[in-house]
Design a protein around this motif. Structure first.
Motif, PDB file in Angstrom:
ATOM      1  N   ARG A   1      42.278  13.277   3.254  1.00  0.00           N
ATOM      2  CA  ARG A   1      43.418  13.442   2.358  1.00  0.00           C
ATOM      3  C   ARG A   1      42.952  13.832   0.955  1.00  0.00           C
ATOM      4  NH1 ARG A   1      47.222   8.147   3.251  1.00  0.00           N
ATOM      5  NH2 ARG A   1      47.509   8.386   5.482  1.00  0.00           N
ATOM      6  N   ASN A   2      43.790  14.561   0.251  1.00  0.00           N
ATOM      7  CA  ASN A   2      43.542  14.873  -1.160  1.00  0.00           C
ATOM      8  C   ASN A   2      44.554  14.073  -1.972  1.00  0.00           C
ATOM      9  OD1 ASN A   2      43.208  15.836  -3.715  1.00  0.00           O
ATOM     10  ND2 ASN A   2      43.466  17.985  -3.198  1.00  0.00           N
ATOM     11  N   VAL A   3      44.167  12.875  -2.377  1.00  0.00           N
ATOM     12  CA  VAL A   3      45.086  11.992  -3.099  1.00  0.00           C
ATOM     13  C   VAL A   3      45.386  12.502  -4.510  1.00  0.00           C
ATOM     14  CG1 VAL A   3      44.442   9.972  -1.744  1.00  0.00           C
ATOM     15  CG2 VAL A   3      43.240  10.446  -3.874  1.00  0.00           C
ATOM     16  N   HIS A   4      44.672  13.509  -4.973  1.00  0.00           N
ATOM     17  CA  HIS A   4      44.893  14.081  -6.301  1.00  0.00           C
ATOM     18  C   HIS A   4      45.787  15.314  -6.267  1.00  0.00           C
ATOM     19  CE1 HIS A   4      41.934  11.284  -7.748  1.00  0.00           C
ATOM     20  NE2 HIS A   4      41.147  11.686  -6.794  1.00  0.00           N
TER      21      HIS A   4
ATOM     22  N   ARG B   1      48.986  17.578  -6.277  1.00  0.00           N
ATOM     23  CA  ARG B   1      50.286  17.437  -6.946  1.00  0.00           C
ATOM     24  C   ARG B   1      51.422  17.217  -5.959  1.00  0.00           C
ATOM     25  NH1 ARG B   1      49.428  22.722 -10.367  1.00  0.00           N
ATOM     26  NH2 ARG B   1      47.371  22.658  -9.458  1.00  0.00           N
ATOM     27  N   GLN B   2      51.223  17.578  -4.700  1.00  0.00           N
ATOM     28  CA  GLN B   2      52.261  17.442  -3.676  1.00  0.00           C
ATOM     29  C   GLN B   2      52.064  16.204  -2.793  1.00  0.00           C
ATOM     30  OE1 GLN B   2      54.812  19.479  -3.724  1.00  0.00           O
ATOM     31  NE2 GLN B   2      53.899  20.673  -5.367  1.00  0.00           N
ATOM     32  N   TYR B   3      51.109  15.358  -3.125  1.00  0.00           N
ATOM     33  CA  TYR B   3      50.753  14.219  -2.274  1.00  0.00           C
ATOM     34  C   TYR B   3      51.954  13.329  -1.974  1.00  0.00           C
ATOM     35  CZ  TYR B   3      47.892  10.375  -0.470  1.00  0.00           C
ATOM     36  OH  TYR B   3      47.339   9.412   0.320  1.00  0.00           O
ATOM     37  N   SER B   4      52.781  13.057  -2.960  1.00  0.00           N
ATOM     38  CA  SER B   4      53.928  12.176  -2.727  1.00  0.00           C
ATOM     39  C   SER B   4      54.918  12.796  -1.741  1.00  0.00           C
ATOM     40  CB  SER B   4      54.624  11.834  -4.040  1.00  0.00           C
ATOM     41  OG  SER B   4      55.141  12.989  -4.652  1.00  0.00           O
ATOM     42  N   ARG B   5      55.048  14.108  -1.753  1.00  0.00           N
ATOM     43  CA  ARG B   5      55.928  14.772  -0.771  1.00  0.00           C
ATOM     44  C   ARG B   5      55.390  14.601   0.640  1.00  0.00           C
ATOM     45  NH1 ARG B   5      57.095  20.727  -2.541  1.00  0.00           N
ATOM     46  NH2 ARG B   5      58.423  20.603  -0.707  1.00  0.00           N
ATOM     47  N   CYS B   6      54.079  14.616   0.783  1.00  0.00           N
ATOM     48  CA  CYS B   6      53.479  14.437   2.104  1.00  0.00           C
ATOM     49  C   CYS B   6      53.654  13.000   2.600  1.00  0.00           C
ATOM     50  CB  CYS B   6      52.004  14.828   2.068  1.00  0.00           C
ATOM     51  SG  CYS B   6      51.790  16.593   1.741  1.00  0.00           S
ATOM     52  N   ILE B   7      53.535  12.045   1.681  1.00  0.00           N
ATOM     53  CA  ILE B   7      53.784  10.655   2.060  1.00  0.00           C
ATOM     54  C   ILE B   7      55.230  10.509   2.525  1.00  0.00           C
ATOM     55  CG2 ILE B   7      54.043   8.308   1.159  1.00  0.00           C
ATOM     56  CD1 ILE B   7      51.603   8.823  -0.569  1.00  0.00           C
TER      57      ILE B   7
ATOM     58  N   PRO C   1      47.052  24.189   3.169  1.00  0.00           N
ATOM     59  CA  PRO C   1      46.423  25.158   2.265  1.00  0.00           C
ATOM     60  C   PRO C   1      46.136  24.575   0.879  1.00  0.00           C
ATOM     61  CG  PRO C   1      48.733  25.696   2.572  1.00  0.00           C
ATOM     62  CD  PRO C   1      48.413  24.580   3.530  1.00  0.00           C
ATOM     63  N   LEU C   2      46.724  23.441   0.554  1.00  0.00           N
ATOM     64  CA  LEU C   2      46.520  22.816  -0.756  1.00  0.00           C
ATOM     65  C   LEU C   2      45.407  21.763  -0.741  1.00  0.00           C
ATOM     66  CD1 LEU C   2      50.294  22.255  -1.602  1.00  0.00           C
ATOM     67  CD2 LEU C   2      48.829  24.128  -2.348  1.00  0.00           C
ATOM     68  N   PHE C   3      44.763  21.546   0.411  1.00  0.00           N
ATOM     69  CA  PHE C   3      43.787  20.459   0.559  1.00  0.00           C
ATOM     70  C   PHE C   3      42.682  20.496  -0.494  1.00  0.00           C
ATOM     71  CE2 PHE C   3      40.179  18.546   3.196  1.00  0.00           C
ATOM     72  CZ  PHE C   3      40.504  17.246   2.851  1.00  0.00           C
TER      73      PHE C   3
ATOM     74  N   ASN D   1      51.526  20.738   3.854  1.00  0.00           N
ATOM     75  CA  ASN D   1      51.563  20.761   5.307  1.00  0.00           C
ATOM     76  C   ASN D   1      50.789  19.575   5.881  1.00  0.00           C
ATOM     77  OD1 ASN D   1      51.956  21.689   7.922  1.00  0.00           O
ATOM     78  ND2 ASN D   1      50.114  22.928   7.892  1.00  0.00           N
ATOM     79  N   PRO D   2      51.335  18.351   5.777  1.00  0.00           N
ATOM     80  CA  PRO D   2      50.618  17.213   6.360  1.00  0.00           C
ATOM     81  C   PRO D   2      50.690  17.261   7.882  1.00  0.00           C
ATOM     82  CG  PRO D   2      52.782  16.508   5.636  1.00  0.00           C
ATOM     83  CD  PRO D   2      52.618  17.955   5.212  1.00  0.00           C
TER      84      PRO D   2
END
Length: 80
Positions: A28-31, A33-39, A56-58, A9-10
């Motif tokens: 941001r939490n660059v680690h 697993r969903q980071y690329s989806r947020c980008i 919720p994944l932060f 949820n970015p």
């Protein structure tokens, strides 16, 4: 009925030009697993930046530490 896993949820983030004292880890939490989806979501929405703070994944995925890799390396039998 099984619960579905939380979805990324970015949220849009606009930092002022003088914000060079901010660290990306603050918002941001660059680690994750969903980071690329947020980008991808931020690019599709044409956001200048985004934050993970309301997601919720932060705090779910942390930065890897050396102890996570120290014993996972394959043996190199070719070395003396």
């Amino acid at each position: 009925m099984a619960c579905s896993p939380p979805k990324p949820n970015p949220t849009e983030l606009r930092l002022p030009m003088w914000a060079d004292h901010h660290h990306v880890e603050d918002y941001r939490n660059v680690h994750c697993r969903q980071y690329s989806r947020c980008i991808d979501a931020a690019v599709r929405e044409d956001w200048e930046g985004f934050s993970c703070q309301k997601c919720p994944l932060f705090h779910q995925d942390a930065a890897p530490h050396a102890d996570q890799y120290a014993f996972d390396q394959p043996a190199d039998n070719g070395r003396p």
